[in-house]
Design a protein around this motif. Structure first.
Motif, PDB file in Angstrom:
ATOM      1  N   LEU A  51       0.814  -1.206   0.000  1.00 30.12           N
ATOM      2  CA  LEU A  51       0.000   0.000   0.000  1.00 30.12           C
ATOM      3  C   LEU A  51       0.855   1.267   0.000  1.00 30.12           C
ATOM      4  CD1 LEU A  51      -2.664  -1.163   2.605  1.00 30.12           C
ATOM      5  CD2 LEU A  51      -3.089  -0.787   0.173  1.00 30.12           C
ATOM      6  N   VAL A  52       1.912   1.266   0.819  1.00 34.29           N
ATOM      7  CA  VAL A  52       2.800   2.435   0.888  1.00 34.29           C
ATOM      8  C   VAL A  52       3.518   2.635  -0.445  1.00 34.29           C
ATOM      9  CG1 VAL A  52       4.913   3.332   1.942  1.00 34.29           C
ATOM     10  CG2 VAL A  52       3.089   2.410   3.388  1.00 34.29           C
ATOM     11  N   THR A  53       3.917   1.525  -1.081  1.00 33.53           N
ATOM     12  CA  THR A  53       4.574   1.626  -2.389  1.00 33.53           C
ATOM     13  C   THR A  53       3.643   2.260  -3.416  1.00 33.53           C
ATOM     14  OG1 THR A  53       5.940  -0.322  -1.939  1.00 33.53           O
ATOM     15  CG2 THR A  53       5.670   0.309  -4.244  1.00 33.53           C
ATOM     16  N   GLU A  54       2.369   1.850  -3.410  1.00 33.05           N
ATOM     17  CA  GLU A  54       1.403   2.441  -4.349  1.00 33.05           C
ATOM     18  C   GLU A  54       1.167   3.918  -4.055  1.00 33.05           C
ATOM     19  OE1 GLU A  54      -2.087   0.023  -4.129  1.00 33.05           O
ATOM     20  OE2 GLU A  54      -1.129  -1.720  -5.074  1.00 33.05           O
ATOM     21  N   LEU A  55       1.147   4.271  -2.768  1.00 33.28           N
ATOM     22  CA  LEU A  55       0.994   5.689  -2.401  1.00 33.28           C
ATOM     23  C   LEU A  55       2.222   6.497  -2.810  1.00 33.28           C
ATOM     24  CD1 LEU A  55      -0.716   5.293   1.079  1.00 33.28           C
ATOM     25  CD2 LEU A  55      -1.691   6.467  -0.893  1.00 33.28           C
ATOM     26  N   GLN A  56       3.413   5.875  -2.744  1.00 35.34           N
ATOM     27  CA  GLN A  56       4.628   6.535  -3.237  1.00 35.34           C
ATOM     28  C   GLN A  56       4.538   6.766  -4.738  1.00 35.34           C
ATOM     29  OE1 GLN A  56       7.651   3.822  -1.020  1.00 35.34           O
ATOM     30  NE2 GLN A  56       8.786   5.625  -1.675  1.00 35.34           N
ATOM     31  N   GLU A  57       4.067   5.750  -5.446  1.00 31.61           N
ATOM     32  CA  GLU A  57       3.959   5.873  -6.908  1.00 31.61           C
ATOM     33  C   GLU A  57       2.985   6.984  -7.288  1.00 31.61           C
ATOM     34  OE1 GLU A  57       2.797   1.955  -7.998  1.00 31.61           O
ATOM     35  OE2 GLU A  57       4.823   1.120  -7.846  1.00 31.61           O
ATOM     36  N   ASP A  58       1.972   7.188  -6.452  1.00 28.35           N
ATOM     37  CA  ASP A  58       1.006   8.264  -6.694  1.00 28.35           C
ATOM     38  C   ASP A  58       1.435   9.594  -6.086  1.00 28.35           C
ATOM     39  OD1 ASP A  58      -0.704   6.627  -8.131  1.00 28.35           O
ATOM     40  OD2 ASP A  58      -1.869   6.047  -6.368  1.00 28.35           O
ATOM     41  N   SER A  59       2.653   9.611  -5.504  1.00 33.30           N
ATOM     42  CA  SER A  59       3.288  10.832  -4.966  1.00 33.30           C
ATOM     43  C   SER A  59       2.664  11.360  -3.679  1.00 33.30           C
ATOM     44  CB  SER A  59       3.275  11.958  -6.019  1.00 33.30           C
ATOM     45  OG  SER A  59       3.961  11.559  -7.175  1.00 33.30           O
ATOM     46  N   TYR A  60       1.861  10.551  -2.969  1.00 36.54           N
ATOM     47  CA  TYR A  60       1.301  10.995  -1.696  1.00 36.54           C
ATOM     48  C   TYR A  60       2.235  10.744  -0.519  1.00 36.54           C
ATOM     49  CZ  TYR A  60      -3.140  11.679  -4.059  1.00 36.54           C
ATOM     50  OH  TYR A  60      -4.120  12.136  -4.902  1.00 36.54           O
ATOM     51  N   ILE A  61       3.119   9.775  -0.669  1.00 38.46           N
ATOM     52  CA  ILE A  61       4.033   9.389   0.402  1.00 38.46           C
ATOM     53  C   ILE A  61       5.468   9.541  -0.087  1.00 38.46           C
ATOM     54  CG2 ILE A  61       4.821   7.462   1.851  1.00 38.46           C
ATOM     55  CD1 ILE A  61       2.130   8.422   2.698  1.00 38.46           C
ATOM     56  N   LEU A  62       6.345   9.999   0.806  1.00 39.66           N
ATOM     57  CA  LEU A  62       7.778  10.100   0.510  1.00 39.66           C
ATOM     58  C   LEU A  62       8.565   9.162   1.416  1.00 39.66           C
ATOM     59  CD1 LEU A  62       8.230  13.987   0.222  1.00 39.66           C
ATOM     60  CD2 LEU A  62       8.071  12.335  -1.661  1.00 39.66           C
ATOM     61  N   ASP A  63       9.630   8.616   0.872  1.00 33.89           N
ATOM     62  CA  ASP A  63      10.563   7.794   1.645  1.00 33.89           C
ATOM     63  C   ASP A  63      11.685   8.706   2.111  1.00 33.89           C
ATOM     64  OD1 ASP A  63      12.489   6.089   2.629  1.00 33.89           O
ATOM     65  OD2 ASP A  63      12.409   4.683   0.948  1.00 33.89           O
ATOM     66  N   PHE A  64      11.802   8.915   3.435  1.00 36.25           N
ATOM     67  CA  PHE A  64      12.809   9.822   3.989  1.00 36.25           C
ATOM     68  C   PHE A  64      14.111   9.117   4.355  1.00 36.25           C
ATOM     69  CE2 PHE A  64       8.748  12.057   5.157  1.00 36.25           C
ATOM     70  CZ  PHE A  64       8.907  13.094   4.252  1.00 36.25           C
ATOM     71  N   GLY A  65      14.226   7.842   3.968  1.00 33.22           N
ATOM     72  CA  GLY A  65      15.477   7.133   4.201  1.00 33.22           C
ATOM     73  C   GLY A  65      15.515   6.420   5.538  1.00 33.22           C
ATOM     74  N   LYS A  66      16.728   6.014   5.919  1.00 35.16           N
ATOM     75  CA  LYS A  66      16.920   5.205   7.123  1.00 35.16           C
ATOM     76  C   LYS A  66      16.701   6.019   8.393  1.00 35.16           C
ATOM     77  CE  LYS A  66      18.209   1.600   4.717  1.00 35.16           C
ATOM     78  NZ  LYS A  66      17.330   0.427   4.585  1.00 35.16           N
ATOM     79  N   GLN A  67      16.115   5.359   9.373  1.00 34.59           N
ATOM     80  CA  GLN A  67      15.878   5.989  10.675  1.00 34.59           C
ATOM     81  C   GLN A  67      17.026   5.640  11.608  1.00 34.59           C
ATOM     82  OE1 GLN A  67      12.757   4.259  13.131  1.00 34.59           O
ATOM     83  NE2 GLN A  67      12.022   6.283  13.709  1.00 34.59           N
TER      84      GLN A  67
END
Length: 404
Positions: A51-67
């Protein structure tokens, strides 16, 4: 960008519902890992990852990298993309409009206050209203198709589900929200102004975790916003919060609702103006005498400025109004037992001139145990609460986060 799932009302599409819940989680909690989401939503890591991957593809979610963590494998942290969409809010007052725009994370992009506008219940006034909103939208540093929704606040009786306003601009068989959508070429939600202000304070103002809240909107009229267990309370038809029309006085003053004795006739901006005019005619002195004698229009700003300049008559009237209002609020507190009462609207800008007599009446008329449970605060957002609240509510409604 795929916006279909945001605009969809299909409650049977599980994937779309889960995507909205993920966005809701990020709005409420900030950035988080996939593991955090899985625990909160009781979903498997593979499901959340998809789900998060699909939201990334639709530009709603960003991956901010390692925590950063203490040893071990560092998980990626994700959050909302502020540029994925924008929301516009319009707060309609008697003699002006306040307008705002926020990004997808809820941060302010632009705020335009005190735009001159004379509210009249006429087609011409409605045309002017639409023109001002359109000019504001055009002025934004945002592509038009990135505006996902517009929220419009209206005082009085508004049914946000049907889209009808029964207090103003009720000219057509079509819902006002639909007419505005056709004029503005955008999704439009209409809302009662006091409720929108309440939501603005709840999300971005003075609220600090409280879930049971009353918001008193003190302006030309008198309104109430109610939050119960973290949710706005609407009532059967969206007409909740008509606090100003409590019948509390044995007077002959005709309220704009058509009845007599309403709280609003003795504790509102319109009451302030009427009482000041009557007292001046009876011989009382005021620094606003020149305007009163000449018949010039007196705004709430003029009344508040006179109070700040220690006009004895204006202070006396405001204190009596505050006491009247506090008596009504005490009744609300006895009924709702809230954690927090917020004093908002234009008259709240009078500060302690109005809050002290309100608190005095509350102590006198509320039940002691109830009074001890409730904190009373002045609005943090002030007159911006309506426009900011309209933006935030339009986002939440689009995401299906509001329960009517």
């Amino acid at each position: 960008m795929n916006t279909n799932f945001l605009l969809s009302s299909d409650s049977n599409n599980r994937s779309e519902l889960l995507k909205k819940k993920i966005i809701h989680y990020y709005i409420a909690n900030g950035d988080a890992t996939i593991a955090d989401l899985g625990r909160e939503m009781d979903l498997s890591v593979p499901t959340v990852t998809k789900l998060v991957t699909e939201l990334q593809e639709d530009s709603y979610i960003l991956d901010f990298g390692k925590q950063d963590t203490n040893g071990g494998r560092k998980p990626n942290i994700y959050g909302l993309n502020p540029a994925s969409g924008y929301f516009v809010g319009v707060d309609m007052l008697k003699d002006k409009l306040n307008m705002a725009a926020i990004d997808f994370k809820g941060d302010k992009v632009q705020l335009e206050e005190n735009v001159p506008y004379e509210l009249k219940n006429t087609p011409a006034s409605f045309d002017e209203f639409c023109r001002i909103i359109e000019d504001f939208i055009v002025s934004l540093p945002i592509e038009r198709n990135k505006i996902l929704a517009v929220g419009v606040n209206i005082s009085g009786r508004v049914n946000p589900v049907s889209g009808y306003s029964y207090s103003i601009f009720y000219f057509d068989e079509k819902p006002l929200a639909q007419i505005l959508e056709e004029r503005l070429q955008a999704k439009v939600f209409i809302e009662n102004d006091s409720r929108a202000m309440t939501y603005g304070e709840y999300m971005k103002g003075v609220v600090q975790g409280e879930k049971n809240i009353l918001f008193i909107n003190m302006a030309w009229g008198l309104g109430l916003g109610i939050i119960v267990d973290g949710n706005l309370y609407y009532g059967r038809s969206g007409f909740s919060g008509e606090f100003g029309h409590f019948c509390m006085f044995d007077n002959e003053v005709l309220c704009h609702c058509g009845k007599k004795g309403c709280l609003e006739t003795e504790a509102s901006g319109s009451a302030f103006h009427r009482i000041l005019t009557e007292r001046h005619r009876e011989g009382s002195n005021t620094i606003l005498a020149g305007k009163l004698d000449s018949g010039k229009e007196i705004s709430l700003g003029d009344l508040l400025e006179a109070v700040r300049k220690e006009d004895v008559l204006c202070i006396e009237i405001l204190e009596q109004m505050g006491f009247n209002l506090g008596k009504g609020i005490a009744g609300l507190m006895n009924l709702f037992n809230p954690e927090l009462v917020i004093l908002g609207g234009t008259l709240s800008l009078a500060g302690e001139y109005i809050s002290l007599p309100i608190k005095s009446a509350i102590r006198k008329y509320s039940l002691n145990l109830v009074n001890q449970d409730t904190e009373i605060k002045i609005s943090r957002l002030g007159e911006r609460a309506g426009a900011i609240g309209a933006c935030l509510l339009s986002r939440s409604k689009l995401l299906g986060m509001i329960r009517y």
